[in-house]
Design a protein around this motif. Structure first.
Motif, short mmCIF file in Angstrom:
data_model
loop_
_atom_site.label_atom_id
_atom_site.label_comp_id
_atom_site.label_asym_id
_atom_site.label_seq_id
_atom_site.Cartn_x
_atom_site.Cartn_y
_atom_site.Cartn_z
N ARG A 1 -19.47 16.97 8.98
CA ARG A 1 -19.99 18.05 9.84
C ARG A 1 -19.09 19.28 9.78
NH1 ARG A 1 -19.95 14.77 14.37
NH2 ARG A 1 -21.42 13.13 13.93
N ALA A 2 -17.79 19.06 9.80
CA ALA A 2 -16.84 20.18 9.75
C ALA A 2 -16.94 20.90 8.41
CB ALA A 2 -15.42 19.67 9.97
N ALA A 3 -17.16 20.16 7.33
CA ALA A 3 -17.25 20.77 6.01
C ALA A 3 -18.53 21.58 5.87
CB ALA A 3 -17.20 19.69 4.93
N THR A 4 -19.63 21.11 6.43
CA THR A 4 -20.88 21.85 6.32
C THR A 4 -20.94 23.00 7.31
OG1 THR A 4 -22.02 20.33 7.81
CG2 THR A 4 -22.18 19.88 5.46
N ALA A 5 -20.20 22.93 8.39
CA ALA A 5 -20.21 23.99 9.39
C ALA A 5 -19.35 25.18 8.95
CB ALA A 5 -19.71 23.47 10.73
N ALA A 6 -18.38 24.94 8.09
CA ALA A 6 -17.51 26.01 7.63
C ALA A 6 -18.28 26.90 6.66
CB ALA A 6 -16.29 25.42 6.93
N PRO A 7 -18.21 28.22 6.86
CA PRO A 7 -18.91 29.12 5.93
C PRO A 7 -18.26 29.10 4.56
CG PRO A 7 -17.60 30.37 7.50
CD PRO A 7 -17.53 28.93 7.91
N SER A 8 -19.07 29.17 3.54
CA SER A 8 -18.55 29.17 2.18
C SER A 8 -18.16 30.58 1.77
CB SER A 8 -19.60 28.62 1.22
OG SER A 8 -20.74 29.44 1.23
N GLN A 9 -17.31 30.67 0.77
CA GLN A 9 -16.89 31.98 0.30
C GLN A 9 -17.43 32.22 -1.11
OE1 GLN A 9 -12.66 32.34 0.57
NE2 GLN A 9 -12.71 32.68 2.77
N ASN A 10 -17.75 33.48 -1.37
CA ASN A 10 -18.19 33.88 -2.72
C ASN A 10 -16.97 33.99 -3.63
OD1 ASN A 10 -20.84 34.05 -1.87
ND2 ASN A 10 -20.67 36.21 -1.32
N ASP A 11 -17.22 34.24 -4.91
CA ASP A 11 -16.13 34.37 -5.87
C ASP A 11 -15.21 35.54 -5.52
OD1 ASP A 11 -17.00 32.20 -7.29
OD2 ASP A 11 -18.13 33.39 -8.75
N ASP A 12 -15.76 36.59 -4.91
CA ASP A 12 -14.95 37.76 -4.58
C ASP A 12 -14.18 37.58 -3.27
OD1 ASP A 12 -17.01 37.95 -2.79
OD2 ASP A 12 -17.59 39.98 -3.32
N GLY A 13 -14.31 36.44 -2.62
CA GLY A 13 -13.56 36.16 -1.41
C GLY A 13 -14.29 36.52 -0.13
N SER A 14 -15.45 37.17 -0.26
CA SER A 14 -16.20 37.52 0.94
C SER A 14 -16.98 36.31 1.43
CB SER A 14 -17.15 38.69 0.66
OG SER A 14 -18.11 38.29 -0.29
N LEU A 15 -17.24 36.30 2.71
CA LEU A 15 -17.98 35.18 3.28
C LEU A 15 -19.44 35.24 2.87
CD1 LEU A 15 -16.56 35.00 6.89
CD2 LEU A 15 -16.08 33.48 5.00
N ASN A 16 -20.01 34.10 2.61
CA ASN A 16 -21.43 34.00 2.28
C ASN A 16 -22.17 33.75 3.58
OD1 ASN A 16 -23.92 33.62 1.19
ND2 ASN A 16 -23.46 31.66 0.24
N GLU A 17 -22.76 34.79 4.13
CA GLU A 17 -23.46 34.68 5.40
C GLU A 17 -24.96 34.58 5.21
OE1 GLU A 17 -22.13 37.98 7.65
OE2 GLU A 17 -20.09 37.24 7.82
N GLY A 18 -25.40 34.35 4.02
CA GLY A 18 -26.82 34.24 3.76
C GLY A 18 -27.46 35.61 3.69
N THR A 19 -28.76 35.67 3.97
CA THR A 19 -29.47 36.94 3.87
C THR A 19 -29.58 37.64 5.21
OG1 THR A 19 -31.56 35.77 4.17
CG2 THR A 19 -30.82 36.13 1.90
N ALA A 20 -29.07 37.08 6.26
CA ALA A 20 -29.16 37.70 7.59
C ALA A 20 -28.40 39.02 7.59
CB ALA A 20 -28.61 36.76 8.65
N GLY A 21 -29.03 40.06 8.09
CA GLY A 21 -28.39 41.35 8.20
C GLY A 21 -28.42 42.18 6.93
N LYS A 22 -29.01 41.69 5.88
CA LYS A 22 -29.10 42.45 4.62
C LYS A 22 -30.48 43.07 4.51
CE LYS A 22 -25.82 39.74 2.00
NZ LYS A 22 -25.58 38.98 0.78
#
Length: 62
Positions: free
Chosen positions: A38-59
């Protein structure tokens, strides 16, 4: 004769205690694994450039 029944009662209790200890240990292992997953899936993943992958929300779609 009373000694034999006392001995069998003690053996049965010891056997039950061992089964309970084993079941509790396995349950704890399973719960810890679930918590880690659960902790691993709850943590946001990072892109190759180091930015957080927040999905498409807000784009914008432009």
């Amino acid at each position: 004769m009373a000694d034999e029944t006392d001995k069998s009662v003690r053996q049965a209790k010891a056997s039950r205690d061992d089964r309970l200890k084993s079941a509790l240990r396995e349950n704890l292992k399973r719960r810890k694994l679930q918590a880690r997953e659960r902790a691993a899936t709850a943590a946001p993943s990072q892109n190759d450039d180091g930015s957080l992958n927040e999905g498409t929300a807000g784009k914008s779609g432009n």
